[in-house]
Design an enzyme around this catalytic site. Structure first.
Site, PDB file in Angstrom:
ATOM      1  CG  HIS A  19      28.692  10.826 -11.420  1.00 20.93           C
ATOM      2  ND1 HIS A  19      29.913  10.183 -12.030  1.00 20.93           N
ATOM      3  CD2 HIS A  19      28.596  12.020 -12.018  1.00 20.93           C
ATOM      4  CE1 HIS A  19      30.577  11.033 -12.782  1.00 20.93           C
ATOM      5  NE2 HIS A  19      29.849  12.249 -12.875  1.00 20.93           N
ATOM      6  CG  ASN A  68      30.267  20.668 -13.717  1.00 22.96           C
ATOM      7  OD1 ASN A  68      29.988  21.056 -12.434  1.00 22.96           O
ATOM      8  ND2 ASN A  68      29.639  21.015 -14.797  1.00 22.96           N
ATOM      9  CG  ASP A  93      31.930   7.766 -11.083  1.00 21.07           C
ATOM     10  OD1 ASP A  93      32.175   8.957 -10.338  1.00 21.07           O
ATOM     11  OD2 ASP A  93      31.435   7.812 -12.214  1.00 21.07           O
ATOM     12  CG  ASN A 114      32.861  16.137 -16.354  1.00 20.34           C
ATOM     13  OD1 ASN A 114      33.432  16.295 -17.274  1.00 20.34           O
ATOM     14  ND2 ASN A 114      31.310  15.965 -16.526  1.00 20.34           N
TER      15      ASN A 114
END
Length: 204
Positions: A19, A68, A93, A114
């Site tokens: 991520h 997020n 990603d 997100n």
């Protein structure tokens, strides 16, 4: 001035997560082009580094919020420096691409990401995304654990040549030559044994 944003989560425990590949990319750009040191800017809720690539002033941003909430930092920097969405490129990603997949896209949906969702909520969907494929597990329930897992030694076989090619050819992105930039990275991945879609080519 151009703004390159790497998406990821702050903290040493996330540093090598799939991520966090956006953070990894902008760190590599900063190192290759000898940018000024990263500095935390509470006003922008992120870390910034500045430098010049091919004569163009570049600002790198790593949001210090979690993924997020990345849109707060992006909006703050764009507004303060009076930059346009066309000046923005976001490295992130992408689980819908296989490991080693690579795409540059001018706009589009967030596909459940997100970080992109937060940015789109704050500034709208019209900005460049540099999508770095990390693959996905078979079961949807495993996605969170997968993207928050570290890259493996096998991943390094495609990640290292991708990082090298992205940093070497990022001037093409600055000049809005997105297709040429994407193709240069594809060529580097193919040379490393990965097909154009990112999947490993069978041995010959």
């Amino acid at each position: 001035m151009r703004l390159f944003v790497g998406l990821g989560n702050p903290g040493a425990q996330y540093r090598l997560n799939r991520h966090n590949v956006g953070f990894i990319i902008v760190d590599a750009i900063a190192e290759r082009y000898h940018f000024n040191p990263w500095r935390k800017h509470p006003r922008f809720e992120g870390e910034l580094a500045t430098g010049v690539i091919d004569g163009e002033p570049i600002m790198l941003l790593k949001p210090s919020t979690y993924m997020n909430a990345s849109g707060y930092a992006v909006l703050s920097v764009l507004s303060f420096y009076k930059l346009h969405r066309s000046d923005l490129s976001v490295f992130h990603d992408e689980i819908e691409l296989p490991p080693g997949g690579f795409r540059v896209k001018a706009d589009g949906t967030d596909a459940g990401h997100n970080g992109l969702g937060s940015i789109t909520e704050k500034i709208g969907p019209d900005y460049r995304r540099v999508r770095i494929g990390v693959g996905r597990p078979i079961h949807k329930s495993q996605v969170e654990g997968y993207v928050l897992g570290d890259f493996t030694p096998l991943d390094m076989e495609w990640l290292r040549p991708m990082i090298n090619s992205v940093t070497e050819n990022v001037g093409l992105l600055i000049r809005n030559q997105d297709s040429s930039f994407q193709n240069k990275v594809h060529i580097a991945l193919q040379a490393a044994g990965f097909g154009k879609r990112g999947n490993r080519r069978p041995p010959t």
